[in-house]
Write an enzyme that holds these catalytic residues in place. Structure first.
Site, PDB file in Angstrom:
ATOM      1  N   MET A 154     -14.951  37.024  14.615  1.00 30.15           N
ATOM      2  CA  MET A 154     -16.276  37.627  14.545  1.00 30.15           C
ATOM      3  C   MET A 154     -16.544  38.255  13.189  1.00 30.15           C
ATOM      4  O   MET A 154     -17.459  39.072  13.046  1.00 30.15           O
ATOM      5  CB  MET A 154     -16.419  38.685  15.642  1.00 30.15           C
ATOM      6  CG  MET A 154     -16.342  38.122  17.049  1.00 30.15           C
ATOM      7  SD  MET A 154     -17.539  36.801  17.347  1.00 30.15           S
ATOM      8  CE  MET A 154     -19.072  37.692  17.202  1.00 30.15           C
ATOM      9  N   VAL A 171     -13.652  43.184   8.287  1.00 32.47           N
ATOM     10  CA  VAL A 171     -13.904  44.610   8.138  1.00 32.47           C
ATOM     11  C   VAL A 171     -13.351  45.051   6.787  1.00 32.47           C
ATOM     12  O   VAL A 171     -12.248  44.649   6.387  1.00 32.47           O
ATOM     13  CB  VAL A 171     -13.227  45.412   9.281  1.00 32.47           C
ATOM     14  CG1 VAL A 171     -13.497  46.904   9.112  1.00 32.47           C
ATOM     15  CG2 VAL A 171     -13.706  44.935  10.632  1.00 32.47           C
ATOM     16  N   ASP A 185     -16.018  43.591  24.454  1.00 29.36           N
ATOM     17  CA  ASP A 185     -14.836  43.161  23.690  1.00 29.36           C
ATOM     18  C   ASP A 185     -13.816  44.296  23.610  1.00 29.36           C
ATOM     19  O   ASP A 185     -13.332  44.647  22.539  1.00 29.36           O
ATOM     20  CB  ASP A 185     -15.250  42.708  22.289  1.00 29.36           C
ATOM     21  CG  ASP A 185     -14.175  41.843  21.626  1.00 29.36           C
ATOM     22  OD1 ASP A 185     -13.272  41.370  22.344  1.00 29.36           O
ATOM     23  OD2 ASP A 185     -14.235  41.655  20.406  1.00 29.36           O
TER      24      ASP A 185
END
Length: 915
Positions: A66, A69, A178
C-alpha cells in the site's frame, strides 16, 4: 445458524483462514499475479523532497503493497512527522480522490491518545496521494514480536489498549480494515498506538465504487483479514474484530491461526483456557457469531484475565465441603479423559477405512459417553464443593472437543446438539461465577445451534426439546441478572418453540415444558409488575398440568409442579391482597408438603409458616397459632445447627413475628410476651452476624463520582447493583426508604456536574423503580416519578448523542409514564403520553433497535399498552390506531429481512389495537 450471503464462502467450511479461498485469490486473474502485498513504484526520499518542499524528508522507514512511509520534519512547525505515500495506481479509481480526502480528514478528527494523529492529507503533482501523521519514535509491534514470544502479562494490557482505540474509531463510524502488528506502533515506554487509518472507509458503498481491491491490493493484510473481507463481500466493525482475534491469537501463541487450529491454551501452556472461548468467538467465520462489538471482546478478555482472582475468591468462600483429595482425583481424572478424548478424535480422522475406522468410531463413542458422564455426574459432585474453577476447566476442554467435532462433521445436527448441551452447562457455571455477559453469549450460541439442528427436522422431538431448554436456561439466567424484559421475551420464545413439539400421544416431559414456559412468562411478568397477566399465565400452567394429571394420577413430578405453582399463585395473591385466594393456594401447597416430605421436615416449616400468615391475614389468628408454632419449632433446628446462617435466622425471625401477632390477636397476651422475648433474642443474634455490607456500594459510588467522565455503562452497572439490594428489602416501606436514600445521593452527585451529565443515571433509574412500585397504589405519584426520569434521560441523550443505551432508556421512561397515566381518568393526558412514547421510539437509532431485539420487545410492550388503552377508552380507538401505526413505523420498518415475520404479526396488532 444465521443465513449466509450466497457470495460469501461457506462459513461451514471455514475455521480461521480458509486455505481454499486463499488459493482462489492467488490464482484470480484480477490480481495480476502480483499477490496481495506486491510492491509498487514509490518515490525515493530525494524525489519526495522535491514533491513536498514544506517537509524535510529524512529517510524511507518502511514500504509495502500500500505504499511507503518516510520520516520527515515539517519545516514551519519544526516537528518530526511520518508521511505515508500511496501508489499512483490507487488514485486512478473513479471518485477516489474526493473520498480519500474526506475519509482521511475524518480520521484526522479522531482525537484519541492511543491512535496516531493525522495532520494533513494531499496529492503530489506526480499523482501520489499522501497523508502526514504523528511520528512515534519507537518500533512497531511486528518488530517486537519478531524478537520472541511476549508473556501473557505483557500481551493483555497491549490488547486492551488497542481494543480501546478501535472502539473509539468505531464510535465515529470508522472501520480500520488493516489491523496487524506492523500498524501498531510502540512508544519507547511500550505503549501501543494504532496507526494507518488513512485507508479506513466509512461505508461499503465507497468500497464498491472505488474498487480499491483491484491490481493486487486488498484492503487488509491476508493473514489478518476476515473471511468476508477476503471474499470482497462486505466489511463491517465485525471484520476489525476478527483481525483483533488474529492479533490476540498470535500474541498469546506466537503463531497465526491458519486452517483448522488449536485453541490458544493448547499451543501455549501459559495461556489460561478461559481465553480460548473468547478468542475462538472473535475468529468465527460467520460475522454474526462473533462478539457483539469490540467492547464486548475487550470485556471478555478482561473477564478471562480476572478469572484466576474470581476463582480464588469463590473457592475461598465455598472450600471445605468436600475433601480436597477426592476433589483433586475427580478433576484430574476428568482432564485426563478429556485430553484423551481429543486425541482419540484426532486419531480417527487419520485412520483408514475398514476395521481401524470401526475401532475409531467405537473409541469416539466411548469418549463421548465419558464426557457426558463428566458433564452430569462430575458436575453434581463438584457443585457442592464450590470448586467452580475446576468445573470450568473440565467444561472448557469439553467445549473444545465438541466444537472440533462439530466443525469436522460439517455442522451436522447431532454434533450441533452435543455442542449446544456443553455450552449450556458451561453457561450455568460461568453464570454462577458472576460472568453474566459471557454466560449470555454461551446460551445464545447454544440457542443458535439448537435452532439450526431443529430446522433440519422440525418433527424431531429430541431436537425440539433441546431448543426449548436452551431458551429456558437463558431466560432463567436473565431473570437472575435482573434483565426481566429480556427474560420475558425468551420465555415467550420458549413457549412458541415447545408448542411446536409433536406431542401425540401426550408425553409428560413435553407437558411439563409447556407448563414451565407459561410459568417462566408469569415469573417475568410479575417482576415487571404486570400482575394480572402473570396470574393468567400461572393459571394456564396449572390447567395444562391438571388436565394431564387426570389421566396420569400417579405422576409425582406433575404433582410437584402443581404444588410449586400453588406457591407462586399464593405469593401473587398476597401481593394483590387477595387473601382468601392466598389461603387456598397455600393450603394446597401445605398438603402436598406433608404428603411428599412429612410434617417434621424443614420444608414443612416453610409451608406451615405460609399457612399461618395466610390465616392471620384472613382474620383467623387462632387457626394460625398451631401452624406458626410448628414452623417455629422446625425453624429452630437449622439455627442451632448453623448459628450464623442469615437465611435460617431470617426465617425463624419471621415465624416468631407472626406467631406473636397471631397470639395477640387471638387473646393470648402472656404467651405472646414470651415469644416476643425469644424474637428479640433471635434478632440480636442476627444483628451480631456480619450483614451484607453496604460499604462496597458506597465505595463504588464514590469512585464513580470521582471520575470526571464515568461512562454510562458503568453507571448502569452500578444502578443494577442498587436495584438488586433494593428489591431484597423485606417490606415495601424499607424498599422505598432504601431507594429514597439513593435517589437523594444520585441527585446530589448529578448537581455537581454540567446539565445532562451521566451521574443523572442514578436518579433516573431509581425514579423508574419508584414509578413501578407506586403504579398500583398511587398512579399519580408513579406518573410524577416517570416524568422526572424521562426529563433526566432526555437531558443525558442531548448531552451524549449517539448512545443506544441512553436512547432506549428514554423509551423505557416514556413507557412507565404511559402505564401510570393509563390508570388516570384523563384520556387526553394518556393519549398525549402514548404519542410521546411513539416519538421517543422514532428517535431510536438502528443500533438501539437491533441490540438484543429491542425493537421487537418495545413493539410487544406497545401492543399491550394500546390494548389496555382501548379497553379503558374504546371511543379513542381511531386515535390509538394512528399512534400504533406511528410506533410500528418507528420500531419495525427499519428491521432487517430476517425479522420480517415477527415484525408483521406485531405490526398488525399495533395498527388494530384491542383485537
Amino acid at each position: 445458524m444465521p443465513a449466509s450471503h450466497p457470495d460469501l464462502p461457506n462459513p461451514d467450511r471455514l475455521r480461521g483462514l480458509d486455505p481454499g479461498r486463499m488459493m482462489d485469490m492467488a490464482m484470480d486473474g484480477k490480481s495480476g499475479g502480483r499477490g496481495v502485498e506486491g510492491e509498487r513504484e514509490v518515490p525515493t526520499p530525494e524525489d519526495l523532497a522535491a514533491l513536498l518542499p514544506d517537509y524535510e524528508i529524512v529517510a524511507m522507514i518502511g514500504r509495502g503493497g500500500m505504499g511507503a512511509v518516510y520520516r520527515a520534519v515539517q519545516r514551519n512547525l519544526e516537528r518530526p512527522v511520518a508521511i505515508k505515500v500511496l501508489p499512483v495506481e490507487l488514485g486512478d479509481a473513479p471518485g477516489f480522490s474526493e473520498r480519500f480526502r474526506q475519509e482521511a480528514m475524518t480520521t484526522a478528527g479522531l482525537d484519541h491518545p492511543d491512535i496516531v494523529a493525522v495532520y494533513d492529507v494531499g496529492e503530489t503533482v506526480a499523482g501520489h496521494w499522501y497523508y502526514v501523521m504523528e511520528l512515534v519514535d519507537g518500533e512497531d509491534l511486528a518488530q517486537r514480536m519478531a524478537r520472541g514470544l511476549m508473556s501473557v502479562e505483557q500481551s493483555l494490557p497491549l490488547l486492551e489498549v488497542v481494543c480501546g482505540a478501535v472502539e473509539a474509531a468505531h464510535a465515529r463510524g470508522i472501520i480500520h480494515r488493516d489491523i496487524k502488528p506492523s500498524n501498531i506502533l510502540l512508544t519507547r515506554e511500550g505503549r501501543p498506538r494504532l496507526a494507518d487509518f488513512g485507508l479506513a472507509l466509512l461505508s461499503e458503498k465507497h468500497l464498491a465504487e472505488s474498487r480499491l481491491t483491484m491490481g493486487g491490493t486488498t484492503l487488509g493484510t491476508l493473514e489478518y483479514a476476515a473471511p468476508e473481507q477476503l471474499a470482497g463481500y462486505g466489511v463491517t466493525t465485525a471484520s476489525d474484530l476478527y483481525s483483533l482475534g488474529v492479533l490476540a491469537y498470535e500474541l498469546l501463541t506466537g503463531e497465526l491461526p491458519r486452517g483448522i487450529f488449536d485453541p490458544p491454551s493448547m499451543r501455549n501452556r501459559a495461556v489460561d483456557p478461559a481465553f480460548d472461548a473468547v478468542i475462538l468467538t472473535a475468529l468465527q467465520s460467520d460475522p454474526l457469531r462473533r462478539h457483539a462489538s469490540v467492547a464486548a471482546f475487550r470485556q471478555a478478555l478482561l473477564h478471562a484475565a480476572d478469572r484466576g482472582l474470581q476463582q480464588e475468591k469463590r473457592e475461598r468462600e465455598l472450600r471445605g465441603r468436600l475433601a480436597r483429595k477426592a476433589r483433586t482425583v475427580l478433576v484430574l481424572a476428568a482432564i485426563a479423559v478429556l485430553s484423551g478424548g481429543s486425541a482419540i478424535y484426532a486419531w480417527r480422522a487419520r485412520l483408514e477405512a475398514g476395521q481401524r475406522r470401526a475401532e475409531a468410531v467405537k473409541a469416539e463413542a466411548k469418549t463421548d459417553g465419558l464426557i457426558q458422564f463428566l458433564l452430569t455426574d462430575l458436575r453434581k459432585r463438584l457443585e457442592p464443593t464450590g470448586n467452580l474453577g475446576a468445573m470450568e476447566s473440565v467444561l472448557e476442554r469439553a467445549v473444545v472437543h465438541y466444537r472440533e467435532k462439530y466443525e469436522a462433521a460439517g455442522h451436522s445436527p447431532d454434533a450441533a446438539g452435543q455442542l449446544a448441551d456443553v455450552l449450556v452447562v458451561k453457561g450455568d457455571v460461568v453464570g454462577v461465577r458472576g460472568l453474566r455477559e459471557e454466560a449470555d453469549q454461551l446460551y445464545t450460541e447454544a440457542i443458535a445451534l439448537t435452532e439450526a439442528a431443529w430446522r433440519t427436522a422440525p418433527g424431531d422431538a429430541k431436537r425440539s426439546l433441546r431448543r426449548v431448554r436452551a431458551l429456558e436456561d437463558r431466560s432463567e439466567h436473565r431473570m437472575a441478572s435482573g434483565r426481566y424484559e429480556a427474560a420475558l421475551e425468551d420465555a415467550r420464545l420458549m413457549l412458541a418453540a415447545v408448542e411446536m413439539v409433536p406431542n401425540v400421544p401426550p408425553d409428560a416431559t413435553i407437558i411439563r415444558e409447556v407448563a414451565a414456559a407459561h410459568k417462566a412468562i408469569a415469573n417475568a411478568l410479575g417482576y415487571v409488575k404486570q400482575l394480572d397477566e402473570s396470574r393468567a399465565e400461572y393459571l394456564a400452567a396449572c390447567g395444562i398440568l391438571a388436565k394431564f394429571q387426570e389421566s396420569h394420577p400417579g405422576d409425582a413430578q406433575i404433582a410437584g409442579d402443581l404444588a410449586d405453582l400453588d406457591t407462586s399463585l399464593g405469593s401473587l395473591a398476597e401481593a394483590q391482597e387477595d387473601y382468601p385466594e392466598m389461603l387456598k393456594r397455600f393450603t394446597s401447597w401445605n398438603e402436598h408438603v406433608k404428603k411428599a416430605y412429612g410434617a417434621n421436615s424443614d420444608m414443612y416449616s416453610y409451608s406451615a409458616f405460609r399457612m399461618g400468615v395466610a390465616l392471620v391475614k384472613t382474620g383467623s389468628p387462632a387457626g394460625a397459632v398451631p401452624y406458626l408454632t410448628d414452623a417455629v419449632r422446625l425453624a429452630e433446628g437449622p439455627v442451632a445447627a448453623q448459628p450464623g446462617h442469615q437465611g435460617a435466622l431470617s426465617h425463624l425471625t419471621w415465624c416468631l413475628h407472626y406467631l406473636v401477632q397471631a397470639l395477640e390477636e387471638s387473646g393470648q397476651p402472656e404467651k405472646a410476651a414470651g415469644v416476643r422475648t425469644r424474637e428479640a433474642a433471635v434478632k440480636k443474634l442476627a444483628a451480631a452476624v456480619p450483614q451484607e455490607a453496604e460499604e462496597p456500594l458506597e465505595k463504588e459510588f464514590a469512585g464513580l463520582c470521582a471520575k470526571p467522565e464515568t461512562p454510562h455503562k458503568e453507571w448502569w452497572a452500578f444502578c443494577q447493583q442498587v436495584q438488586v439490594r433494593g428489591e431484597k428489602q423485606e417490606t415495601p416501606q424499607a424498599r422505598t426508604a432504601f431507594y429514597q436514600k439513593w435517589l437523594e445521593r444520585g441527585a446530589a452527585a448529578a448537581a455537581t456536574g454540567p446539565e445532562g451529565n451521566l451521574a443523572n443515571s442514578v436518579e433516573a433509574f431509581i425514579r423508574n423503580r419508584l414509578a413501578s412500585h407506586a403504579l398500583k397504589e398511587d398512579p399519580a405519584l408513579s406518573a410524577s416519578h416517570a416524568r422526572q426520569a424521562l426529563a433526566l434521560r432526555r437531558g443525558m441523550v442531548a448531552a451524549h448523542p449517539g448512545d443506544p443505551a441512553l436512547e432506549r432508556n428514554v423509551v423505557s421512561s416514556a413507557g412507565h409514564l404511559v402505564e401510570a397515566l393509563l390508570r388516570s381518568p384523563s384520556a387526553p393526558e394518556a393519549l398525549g403520553a402514548i404519542h410521546e412514547y411513539a416519538a421517543a421510539s422514532g428517535q431510536l437509532s438502528l443500533a438501539a433497535l437491533l441490540e438484543q431485539d429491542q425493537a421487537l420487545l418495545f413493539a410487544r410492550n406497545s401492543s399491550l399498552i394500546l390494548d389496555e388503552a382501548v379497553r379503558r377508552w374504546p371511543e379513542e380507538k381511531p386515535a390509538l390506531a394512528r399512534a400504533g401505526a406511528d410506533i410500528a413505523a418507528a420500531l419495525l420498518d427499519r428491521l432487517p429481512a430476517e425479522k420480517s415475520r415477527q415484525a408483521a404479526g406485531l405490526r398488525s396488532r399495533l395498527i388494530a389495537p384491542g383485537q
